[in-house]
Design a protein around this motif. Structure first.
Motif, PDB file in Angstrom:
ATOM      1  N   LYS A 226      10.767  30.546  52.970  1.00 21.83           N
ATOM      2  CA  LYS A 226       9.188  31.094  53.335  1.00 21.83           C
ATOM      3  C   LYS A 226       8.787  32.236  52.875  1.00 21.83           C
ATOM      4  O   LYS A 226       7.740  32.516  53.062  1.00 21.83           O
ATOM      5  CB  LYS A 226       9.174  30.874  54.994  1.00 21.83           C
ATOM      6  N   ASN A 227       9.877  33.007  52.327  1.00 27.14           N
ATOM      7  CA  ASN A 227       9.329  34.293  51.718  1.00 27.14           C
ATOM      8  C   ASN A 227      10.022  34.704  50.343  1.00 27.14           C
ATOM      9  O   ASN A 227      11.276  33.996  50.035  1.00 27.14           O
ATOM     10  CB  ASN A 227       9.555  35.332  52.738  1.00 27.14           C
TER      11      ASN A 227
ATOM     12  N   SER B 266       8.893  24.151  48.496  1.00 28.99           N
ATOM     13  CA  SER B 266      10.043  23.523  47.825  1.00 28.99           C
ATOM     14  C   SER B 266      10.449  24.476  46.665  1.00 28.99           C
ATOM     15  O   SER B 266      11.589  24.675  46.128  1.00 28.99           O
ATOM     16  CB  SER B 266       9.529  22.218  47.299  1.00 28.99           C
ATOM     17  N   ASN B 267       9.627  25.385  46.303  1.00 25.94           N
ATOM     18  CA  ASN B 267       9.742  26.369  45.262  1.00 25.94           C
ATOM     19  C   ASN B 267       8.810  27.402  45.323  1.00 25.94           C
ATOM     20  O   ASN B 267       7.766  27.265  46.013  1.00 25.94           O
ATOM     21  CB  ASN B 267       9.705  25.771  43.781  1.00 25.94           C
ATOM     22  N   ILE B 268       9.003  28.489  44.681  1.00 16.66           N
ATOM     23  CA  ILE B 268       7.963  29.523  44.569  1.00 16.66           C
ATOM     24  C   ILE B 268       8.050  29.904  43.184  1.00 16.66           C
ATOM     25  O   ILE B 268       9.131  30.147  42.517  1.00 16.66           O
ATOM     26  CB  ILE B 268       8.198  30.558  45.623  1.00 16.66           C
ATOM     27  N   GLN B 269       6.718  30.418  42.809  1.00 13.92           N
ATOM     28  CA  GLN B 269       6.693  30.764  41.285  1.00 13.92           C
ATOM     29  C   GLN B 269       5.999  32.317  41.473  1.00 13.92           C
ATOM     30  O   GLN B 269       5.269  32.779  42.320  1.00 13.92           O
ATOM     31  CB  GLN B 269       5.752  29.969  40.751  1.00 13.92           C
TER      32      GLN B 269
ATOM     33  N   THR C  45       9.095  47.277  45.399  1.00 14.82           N
ATOM     34  CA  THR C  45       9.321  45.776  45.731  1.00 14.82           C
ATOM     35  C   THR C  45       7.952  45.234  46.129  1.00 14.82           C
ATOM     36  O   THR C  45       7.502  45.967  47.055  1.00 14.82           O
ATOM     37  CB  THR C  45      10.382  45.670  46.849  1.00 14.82           C
ATOM     38  N   THR C  46       7.444  44.196  45.924  1.00 10.04           N
ATOM     39  CA  THR C  46       6.541  43.437  46.472  1.00 10.04           C
ATOM     40  C   THR C  46       7.024  42.012  47.209  1.00 10.04           C
ATOM     41  O   THR C  46       7.917  41.579  46.788  1.00 10.04           O
ATOM     42  CB  THR C  46       5.444  43.235  45.298  1.00 10.04           C
ATOM     43  N   TYR C  47       5.982  41.853  48.009  1.00 10.26           N
ATOM     44  CA  TYR C  47       6.763  40.790  49.042  1.00 10.26           C
ATOM     45  C   TYR C  47       5.860  39.661  49.114  1.00 10.26           C
ATOM     46  O   TYR C  47       4.412  39.664  49.217  1.00 10.26           O
ATOM     47  CB  TYR C  47       6.986  41.205  50.322  1.00 10.26           C
ATOM     48  N   CYS C  48       6.145  38.471  49.296  1.00  7.18           N
ATOM     49  CA  CYS C  48       5.450  37.102  49.581  1.00  7.18           C
ATOM     50  C   CYS C  48       5.870  36.438  50.713  1.00  7.18           C
ATOM     51  O   CYS C  48       6.898  36.296  50.591  1.00  7.18           O
ATOM     52  CB  CYS C  48       5.562  36.381  48.264  1.00  7.18           C
ATOM     53  N   ASN C  49       4.894  36.058  51.611  1.00  2.99           N
ATOM     54  CA  ASN C  49       5.337  35.248  52.496  1.00  2.99           C
ATOM     55  C   ASN C  49       4.361  33.951  52.690  1.00  2.99           C
ATOM     56  O   ASN C  49       3.175  34.119  52.450  1.00  2.99           O
ATOM     57  CB  ASN C  49       5.157  36.115  53.967  1.00  2.99           C
ATOM     58  N   SER C  50       4.941  33.016  52.943  1.00  2.00           N
ATOM     59  CA  SER C  50       4.179  31.675  53.205  1.00  2.00           C
ATOM     60  C   SER C  50       4.347  31.267  54.544  1.00  2.00           C
ATOM     61  O   SER C  50       5.063  31.467  55.579  1.00  2.00           O
ATOM     62  CB  SER C  50       4.925  30.654  52.308  1.00  2.00           C
TER      63      SER C  50
ATOM     64  N   PHE D 246      14.066  38.765  41.291  1.00  2.63           N
ATOM     65  CA  PHE D 246      13.342  37.771  42.115  1.00  2.63           C
ATOM     66  C   PHE D 246      14.173  37.070  43.127  1.00  2.63           C
ATOM     67  O   PHE D 246      15.424  36.644  42.800  1.00  2.63           O
ATOM     68  CB  PHE D 246      12.566  36.705  41.271  1.00  2.63           C
ATOM     69  N   GLN D 247      13.721  37.064  44.115  1.00  7.21           N
ATOM     70  CA  GLN D 247      14.636  36.718  45.494  1.00  7.21           C
ATOM     71  C   GLN D 247      13.744  35.697  46.289  1.00  7.21           C
ATOM     72  O   GLN D 247      12.741  35.732  46.407  1.00  7.21           O
ATOM     73  CB  GLN D 247      15.144  37.684  46.126  1.00  7.21           C
TER      74      GLN D 247
END
Lengths: 111, 114
Positions: free
Chosen positions: A70-71, A30-33, A20-25, A63-64
């Motif tokens: 925010k993540n 409004s959306n994530i790609q 798993t790879t993670y992404c945090n804003s 994808f989640q």
């Protein structure tokens, strides 16, 4: 300004394993790609998530989008050598279509 | 559709020379983006246009870099004079813009400045 962070930066995976790879804003999105860039190639759009808590699947890729928007995460099941590449997440940065890309997770698959 | 088309695919030049990279976005797309990618700095946004108008050029590293979009189907990124540290892969991407912000990337131009 808005920042999008991805972890891990590198991921070595044995063929057949999951990861798993993670992404945090730093801000609500409004959306994530998600994009994938094969070695020597260019980023290619994979998927867009819009709703809070949304989950989408593409074959072995899940994808989640987080409840707080925010993540996000990308989970790959039974990794194959075709999964090699760098996976980027990106979120809108302004109203003109600009995206803030994460630094990417480089995935190496060992047969 | 042929997708985003960039030319040339590879460019090798000597320090001090002018380099022009070209991009044809997908027909009907309103936004165009120029990126630079290196191992050290990753994917960097240099400049982007909406309806042929530059919106944000804060990513352009120096005055040696300039970009134009004279019409909806063509854009150029120029480096004059080029330096070895400009060596990178330069990508052009286009999108429908505004709320439709999925970006479609060209194959890139690999620039080597000797």
């Amino acid at each position: 300004g808005q920042q999008v962070m991805q972890i891990p930066q590198y991921q070595h995976v044995q063929e057949g394993e999951d990861f798993t790879t993670y992404c945090n804003s730093s801000t609500t999105l409004s959306n994530i790609q998600w994009y994938k860039q094969r070695p020597g190639g260019h980023p290619v759009f994979l998927i867009q998530l819009v709703k809070s808590g949304e989950v989408k699947k593409q074959k072995r890729l899940t994808f989640q989008f987080g409840e707080a928007k925010k993540n996000s995460s990308l989970h790959i099941t039974a990794t194959q050598t075709t999964d090699v590449g760098t996976y980027f997440c990106a979120g809108p940065s302004d109203s003109w279509g600009k995206l803030q890309f994460g630094a990417g997770t480089q995935v190496v698959v060992t047969p | 559709d042929a997708g985003v088309i960039q030319s040339p695919r590879h460019e090798v030049t000597e320090m001090g020379q002018e380099v022009t990279l070209r991009c044809k976005p997908i027909s009907g797309h309103n936004s165009l983006f120029w990126y630079r990618q290196t191992m050290m700095r990753g994917l960097e946004l240099l400049i982007y246009f909406n309806n042929n108008v530059p919106i944000d050029d804060s990513g352009m590293p120096e005055d040696r870099f300039s970009a134009k979009m004279p019409n909806a189907s063509f854009s150029t990124l120029k480096i004059q004079p080029s330096e070895p540290r400009d060596s990178a892969v330069y990508f052009c991407a286009s999108s429908l813009g505004v709320d439709k912000n999925i970006q479609y990337f060209g194959a890139g131009t690999r620039l080597s400045v000797l």
